[in-house]
Design a protein around this motif. Structure first.
Motif, PDB file in Angstrom:
ATOM      1  N   ILE A  89       0.835  -1.193   0.000  1.00 52.56           N
ATOM      2  CA  ILE A  89       0.000   0.000   0.000  1.00 52.56           C
ATOM      3  C   ILE A  89       0.877   1.252   0.000  1.00 52.56           C
ATOM      4  CG2 ILE A  89      -0.177   0.046   2.545  1.00 52.56           C
ATOM      5  CD1 ILE A  89      -3.114   0.976   2.150  1.00 52.56           C
ATOM      6  N   LYS A  90       0.499   2.270  -0.790  1.00 48.78           N
ATOM      7  CA  LYS A  90       1.272   3.510  -0.896  1.00 48.78           C
ATOM      8  C   LYS A  90       0.904   4.483   0.217  1.00 48.78           C
ATOM      9  CE  LYS A  90       1.688   3.539  -5.958  1.00 48.78           C
ATOM     10  NZ  LYS A  90       1.354   4.314  -7.182  1.00 48.78           N
ATOM     11  N   VAL A 313      -4.310  -9.748  14.888  1.00 48.65           N
ATOM     12  CA  VAL A 313      -4.935  -8.576  14.261  1.00 48.65           C
ATOM     13  C   VAL A 313      -3.953  -7.395  14.297  1.00 48.65           C
ATOM     14  CG1 VAL A 313      -7.051  -7.223  14.062  1.00 48.65           C
ATOM     15  CG2 VAL A 313      -7.112  -9.424  15.220  1.00 48.65           C
ATOM     16  N   ILE A 314      -2.757  -7.632  13.747  1.00 50.54           N
ATOM     17  CA  ILE A 314      -1.723  -6.604  13.707  1.00 50.54           C
ATOM     18  C   ILE A 314      -1.967  -5.719  12.495  1.00 50.54           C
ATOM     19  CG2 ILE A 314       0.751  -6.169  13.533  1.00 50.54           C
ATOM     20  CD1 ILE A 314       1.191  -8.887  14.872  1.00 50.54           C
ATOM     21  N   THR A 315      -2.298  -4.472  12.746  1.00 56.72           N
ATOM     22  CA  THR A 315      -2.691  -3.573  11.664  1.00 56.72           C
ATOM     23  C   THR A 315      -1.519  -2.742  11.145  1.00 56.72           C
ATOM     24  OG1 THR A 315      -3.352  -1.874  13.260  1.00 56.72           O
ATOM     25  CG2 THR A 315      -5.057  -3.423  12.533  1.00 56.72           C
ATOM     26  N   GLY A 316      -1.736  -2.143   9.978  1.00 58.42           N
ATOM     27  CA  GLY A 316      -0.706  -1.317   9.360  1.00 58.42           C
ATOM     28  C   GLY A 316       0.154  -2.108   8.396  1.00 58.42           C
ATOM     29  N   SER A 317       1.083  -1.419   7.752  1.00 49.65           N
ATOM     30  CA  SER A 317       1.963  -2.039   6.764  1.00 49.65           C
ATOM     31  C   SER A 317       3.379  -2.176   7.301  1.00 49.65           C
ATOM     32  CB  SER A 317       1.999  -1.203   5.482  1.00 49.65           C
ATOM     33  OG  SER A 317       2.947  -1.716   4.569  1.00 49.65           O
ATOM     34  N   VAL A 318       3.999  -3.315   7.046  1.00 48.18           N
ATOM     35  CA  VAL A 318       5.390  -3.526   7.473  1.00 48.18           C
ATOM     36  C   VAL A 318       6.340  -2.656   6.661  1.00 48.18           C
ATOM     37  CG1 VAL A 318       4.933  -5.887   8.214  1.00 48.18           C
ATOM     38  CG2 VAL A 318       5.772  -5.474   5.890  1.00 48.18           C
ATOM     39  N   TYR A 319       5.851  -2.082   5.566  1.00 50.40           N
ATOM     40  CA  TYR A 319       6.689  -1.246   4.717  1.00 50.40           C
ATOM     41  C   TYR A 319       6.706   0.209   5.173  1.00 50.40           C
ATOM     42  CZ  TYR A 319       6.943  -5.219   1.583  1.00 50.40           C
ATOM     43  OH  TYR A 319       7.171  -6.472   1.063  1.00 50.40           O
ATOM     44  N   ALA A 320       5.841   0.558   6.121  1.00 51.67           N
ATOM     45  CA  ALA A 320       5.788   1.937   6.628  1.00 51.67           C
ATOM     46  C   ALA A 320       6.643   2.072   7.879  1.00 51.67           C
ATOM     47  CB  ALA A 320       4.337   2.323   6.914  1.00 51.67           C
ATOM     48  N   THR A 321       7.875   1.572   7.811  1.00 52.32           N
ATOM     49  CA  THR A 321       8.787   1.596   8.951  1.00 52.32           C
ATOM     50  C   THR A 321      10.158   2.063   8.500  1.00 52.32           C
ATOM     51  OG1 THR A 321       9.528  -0.693   8.604  1.00 52.32           O
ATOM     52  CG2 THR A 321       7.559  -0.362   9.979  1.00 52.32           C
ATOM     53  N   GLU A 322      10.975   2.435   9.459  1.00 55.45           N
ATOM     54  CA  GLU A 322      12.349   2.840   9.142  1.00 55.45           C
ATOM     55  C   GLU A 322      13.154   1.665   8.607  1.00 55.45           C
ATOM     56  OE1 GLU A 322      13.766   5.874   9.126  1.00 55.45           O
ATOM     57  OE2 GLU A 322      11.715   6.576   9.466  1.00 55.45           O
TER      58      GLU A 322
END
Length: 342
Positions: A89-90, A313-322
């Motif tokens: 997801i962008k 139910v871990i939400t969010g994207s793993v790509y939105a991290t440092e």
């Protein structure tokens, strides 16, 4: 292998218990699961829905193919329960979801070998380097790089016809990023479609055509198309030209066109028993069904982490991290890092 249809609608009655993490009362069940998004991922999702329908009935599942970007537009507006995606997801989509109060669980389900294809009568372009593909597809090529011999001097002086997924496609985003160096940076004098079957026919009917799409569509039409071996151009570490195949993706040598495929599940939808049971069924059967329709099953470690991500139910994207900004970070590392932060 299953036919790659455009739309699949089937009736399903839920026999599976809901995941223990979800305890929604039956009164919240709508009896409908809405899915849309990537045409690349569609064959797997369609296969899962078909198998799920074999043991269930009366709950309707609709699977659309509006492209990854088109799917996220609907998903982030709560129009769908699950979004098929051939890329992460962008940021702009993350913002849209947040604006509309939509949280989601990101789940990898398989790997794909994005495939460059030519017509079977093409007996010259058996392999291409990433640099040659960039020369052909970059914006500066429009109206200038128009014939095969402009790519290699000993290729024929025939005009090239180019076919590509539409701009709402995650496949288009991924290809332009890894080949051209920037998402959506592409020449405009090409034929595009969100329906990969149209691209298949375009290349199959033109001796001088070249296109790209997901591996499953190549496998389904292998008698009509010829895959081009891709050379990553890394003289020291590269393996030379490599054809797309399950083993080459598993061995990590089909680069840079191997990529993970995802489903995104709306957290609110997981409170409905049909959705939670379907997603659990999806993860439990993705490996077998992915291989059946021409994709690469997840490594066992990644598959296990995906199940834990769903169960927690871990939400969010793993790509939105440092961590995701660092080079050569694996999907398993990103998922494990996300899990450890919970």
């Amino acid at each position: 292998m299953r036919a790659l249809k455009q739309i699949s609608v089937m009736a399903i009655w839920l026999c599976f218990p809901a995941l223990s993490a979800y305890s929604a009362p039956a009164s919240t069940d709508t009896g409908v699961i809405k899915i849309d998004g990537s045409s690349t991922l569609y064959p797997i999702t369609e296969a899962v829905a078909e198998e799920f329908g074999g043991v269930s009935r009366e709950v309707k599942i609709t699977v659309g193919v509006s492209g990854t970007g088109g799917g996220f537009k609907q998903f982030c507006s709560a129009e769908t329960d699950i979004s098929d995606a051939s890329r992460p997801i962008k940021a702009v989509e993350v913002e849209l979801c947040a604006k509309n109060g939509i949280s989601y669980v990101e789940l990898p389900v398989a790997f794909d070998a994005l495939t460059v294809v030519v017509n079977p009568q093409n007996d010259w372009a058996t392999s291409m380097t990433v640099a040659e593909l960039k020369k052909l597809w970059e914006p500066a090529a429009q109206g200038k790089i128009t014939h095969w011999n402009q790519i290699r001097g000993d290729w024929p002086s025939e005009r090239i016809s180019l076919f590509a997924p539409g701009v709402d496609s995650g496949t288009f985003d991924y290809f332009t990023e890894v080949i051209v160096g920037e998402q959506r940076a592409s020449r405009g004098d090409i034929t595009t479609s969100e329906d990969d079957n149209i691209l298949v026919q375009g290349v199959a009917n033109d001796k001088n055509a070249l296109g790209f799409f997901g591996f499953a569509y190549y496998i389904e039409n292998v008698e009509k198309l010829k895959a081009v071996a891709v050379d990553d151009g890394l003289d020291d570490n590269g393996k030379g030209p490599q054809l797309p195949s399950l083993s080459n993706v598993e061995d990590g040598i089909y680069q840079p066109l191997a990529r993970p495929l995802f489903i995104y599940v709306r957290q609110g939808a997981l409170d409905r028993r049909p959705v939670s049971s379907f997603v659990s069924f999806y993860l439990n059967n993705a490996a077998e069904l992915a291989k059946e329709v021409g994709y690469v099953p997840l490594p066992q470690k990644v598959a296990e982490l995906a199940r834990k991500r769903l169960e927690g139910v871990i939400t969010g994207s793993v790509y939105a991290t440092e961590l995701a900004k660092k080079p050569n970070v694996s999907l398993a590392d990103l998922m494990l890092d996300s899990l450890n932060k919970q």
